[in-house]
Design a protein around this motif. Structure first.
Motif, PDB file in Angstrom:
ATOM      1  N   VAL A 122      14.182  -4.111  -6.185  1.00  0.00           N
ATOM      2  CA  VAL A 122      13.254  -3.136  -6.960  1.00  0.00           C
ATOM      3  C   VAL A 122      11.714  -2.851  -6.573  1.00  0.00           C
ATOM      4  O   VAL A 122      11.111  -3.629  -6.254  1.00  0.00           O
ATOM      5  N   ASN A 123      11.417  -1.662  -6.209  1.00  0.00           N
ATOM      6  CA  ASN A 123       9.756  -0.782  -4.915  1.00  0.00           C
ATOM      7  C   ASN A 123       9.973  -2.329  -4.143  1.00  0.00           C
ATOM      8  O   ASN A 123       8.595  -4.000  -4.406  1.00  0.00           O
ATOM      9  N   GLN A 127       1.259  -1.238   0.123  1.00  0.00           N
ATOM     10  CA  GLN A 127      -0.009   0.288  -0.237  1.00  0.00           C
ATOM     11  C   GLN A 127       0.737   1.524  -0.073  1.00  0.00           C
ATOM     12  O   GLN A 127       0.827   2.179  -0.598  1.00  0.00           O
ATOM     13  N   ALA A 128       2.023   1.216   0.774  1.00  0.00           N
ATOM     14  CA  ALA A 128       2.626   2.581   1.205  1.00  0.00           C
ATOM     15  C   ALA A 128       3.343   2.467  -0.946  1.00  0.00           C
ATOM     16  O   ALA A 128       4.261   4.207  -0.989  1.00  0.00           O
ATOM     17  N   LEU A 129       4.348   1.597  -1.559  1.00  0.00           N
ATOM     18  CA  LEU A 129       4.971   1.783  -2.878  1.00  0.00           C
ATOM     19  C   LEU A 129       3.556   1.854  -3.522  1.00  0.00           C
ATOM     20  O   LEU A 129       3.920   2.814  -4.596  1.00  0.00           O
ATOM     21  N   ALA A 130       2.573   1.908  -3.296  1.00  0.00           N
ATOM     22  CA  ALA A 130       1.487   1.655  -4.900  1.00  0.00           C
ATOM     23  C   ALA A 130       0.689   3.350  -4.472  1.00  0.00           C
ATOM     24  O   ALA A 130       0.736   4.548  -5.250  1.00  0.00           O
ATOM     25  N   SER A 181       4.631  -3.001  -6.158  1.00  0.00           N
ATOM     26  CA  SER A 181       5.079  -3.807  -6.395  1.00  0.00           C
ATOM     27  C   SER A 181       5.703  -5.233  -6.916  1.00  0.00           C
ATOM     28  O   SER A 181       5.770  -5.992  -7.006  1.00  0.00           O
ATOM     29  N   GLU A 182       4.454  -5.713  -7.917  1.00  0.00           N
ATOM     30  CA  GLU A 182       3.636  -6.577  -8.712  1.00  0.00           C
ATOM     31  C   GLU A 182       4.777  -5.508 -10.064  1.00  0.00           C
ATOM     32  O   GLU A 182       4.070  -4.594 -11.055  1.00  0.00           O
ATOM     33  N   PRO A 229       6.519   2.518 -19.700  1.00  0.00           N
ATOM     34  CA  PRO A 229       7.402   3.032 -18.806  1.00  0.00           C
ATOM     35  C   PRO A 229       7.170   2.838 -17.027  1.00  0.00           C
ATOM     36  O   PRO A 229       6.410   2.732 -17.025  1.00  0.00           O
ATOM     37  N   LEU A 230       8.435   2.712 -16.340  1.00  0.00           N
ATOM     38  CA  LEU A 230       8.019   1.428 -14.722  1.00  0.00           C
ATOM     39  C   LEU A 230       8.766   2.591 -13.952  1.00  0.00           C
ATOM     40  O   LEU A 230       9.949   2.739 -13.929  1.00  0.00           O
ATOM     41  N   ALA A 231       7.920   3.427 -12.857  1.00  0.00           N
ATOM     42  CA  ALA A 231       8.935   4.408 -12.575  1.00  0.00           C
ATOM     43  C   ALA A 231       9.587   3.275 -11.251  1.00  0.00           C
ATOM     44  O   ALA A 231       8.907   2.230 -10.213  1.00  0.00           O
ATOM     45  N   ALA A 232      10.812   3.141 -10.864  1.00  0.00           N
ATOM     46  CA  ALA A 232      11.424   2.298 -10.597  1.00  0.00           C
ATOM     47  C   ALA A 232      12.506   2.587  -9.074  1.00  0.00           C
ATOM     48  O   ALA A 232      13.180   3.791  -8.768  1.00  0.00           O
TER      49      ALA A 232
END
Length: 376
Positions: A363-364, A256-259, A265-266, A300-303
């Motif tokens: 990573v994440n 939840q914090a990452l999101a 996270s996935e 693109p992915l925020a990492a």
């Protein structure tokens, strides 16, 4: 080149016998009947053997013995001895500010029976030296009156007083006296820092973020909910404050914090070429690591790219510590290179033990791979 730790000056040396004499001179100027000689003698008896905080406590105890027995009269002497309150932007004073620490410690030890006068004094004194340690006994002894004052201080024109409201009510304040009520119910402190998350001063926002990080260790859901409110309403600096406040949860890979911060996270990121510049190093040396990350897309992915070290412990399982790396946007199909260095120098706050160690790439919050090395 760094000095060996045994040749570095001890922190306590910044609070020396000369500091005691400086304090005594100020008290004498504010109160001519003050027995300067008796005060200095009481402070310096066995002074060299004392730690920094023990020295501060020793001077505060000598103040109790040598200042007027009437508490409010003694407070008046202390405030006049400290001089006009500092104002303006933060400045770095180093150990010089510690010369005022005993004045606040005196309030914490002698002032519990006069809470209103003591909190008035701490409001003024914190403009000389931070008051978060001195306010802890009042949060234990008279929590309702003290919290009422903290909420008033949130609107104080002086940033040092606003910071005291946040820092003083931290449930896990480093070096601070543990207040059980703050740990058991971190929402009480959260009600204070909710008002400071968007403060105009970065140092106040930083305190609010550190307070939120404390809460995240006790009640992750409460911290994440607060962070969401801050992002929605705390102004343009909110993201930086939230990132700092959720740093422990991000290191733990809390979904939840990452999101909330925009990190998935996935993901399908892959790690390649994880290399250490040596497989064996001596305590005191530095280890370099490098690797590549590739994101298969399609967007693109925020990492949030970090790394963890599994340190040998004196006994039992290894200790894992996560270190911040960097945030980068990974473009689809593009190999991104990373490289960092980590020193393995013994410090007063970090003991090192020889043996097998492991370093991980995250990573994440997800571990993508690891490499081992030997510390000798």
């Amino acid at each position: 080149m760094s000095l060996p730790t045994d040749t570095l000056p001890a922190l306590k040396d910044g609070f020396s016998a000369d500091t005691v004499r400086w304090i005594a001179a100020g008290l004498l100027a504010a109160h001519p009947p003050f027995d300067r000689a008796a005060f200095v003698a009481a402070c310096l008896d066995g002074f060299d053997r004392l730690t920094l905080m023990e020295r501060v406590a020793r001077v505060a105890h000598a103040m109790v013995a040598c200042l007027p027995s009437d508490y409010r009269q003694a407070l008046d002497v202390l405030l006049r001895a400290m001089g006009p309150a500092r104002q303006g932007p933060p400045v770095v004073e180093g150990m010089a500010a510690f010369r005022h620490a005993p004045h606040l410690q005196f309030v914490a030890e002698a002032g519990l029976d006069d809470v209103a006068a003591s909190l008035d004094a701490l409001e003024r004194m914190t403009c000389h030296f931070t008051g978060e340690f001195a306010i802890r006994p009042f949060l234990e002894h008279e929590p309702q009156a003290t919290f009422e004052r903290l909420h008033r201080w949130c609107g104080h024109p002086e940033w040092r007083v606003r910071r005291l409201a946040s820092e003083g009510s931290r449930p896990l304040l480093p070096w601070g006296r543990r207040v059980a009520a703050l740990v058991e119910d971190p929402s009480r402190g959260l009600a204070v820092i909710d008002r400071l998350a968007g403060d105009e001063q970065e140092i106040v926002r930083r305190s609010a973020a550190n307070h939120l990080n404390d809460i995240s260790r006790l009640d992750p859901a409460l911290a994440v909910a607060a962070a969401g409110r801050w992002l929605a309403s705390a102004g343009p600096q909110a993201r930086r404050t939230v990132e700092r406040g959720l740093r422990t949860l991000v290191k733990q890979g809390h979904p939840q914090a990452l999101a909330l911060l925009g990190y998935a996270s996935e993901h399908a990121v892959t790690l390649a070429g994880l290399t250490l510049d040596r497989k064996q190093l001596h305590i005191g040396q530095t280890l370099a690591l490098c690797f590549e990350l590739r994101h298969p897309g399609p967007q693109p992915l925020a990492a949030c790219v970090d790394y963890a070290v599994h340190y040998q412990a004196a006994r039992g399982a290894p200790r894992r510590k996560v270190f911040k790396g960097e945030v980068r946007e990974l473009k689809p199909g593009v190999a991104e290179s990373f490289g960092w260095r980590r020193d393995f120098t013994v410090r007063s706050t970090r003991k090192l033990y020889p043996g097998s160690h492991r370093i991980e790439v995250l990573v994440n919050g997800r571990c993508l791979g690891s490499a081992e090395f030997e510390l000798v």
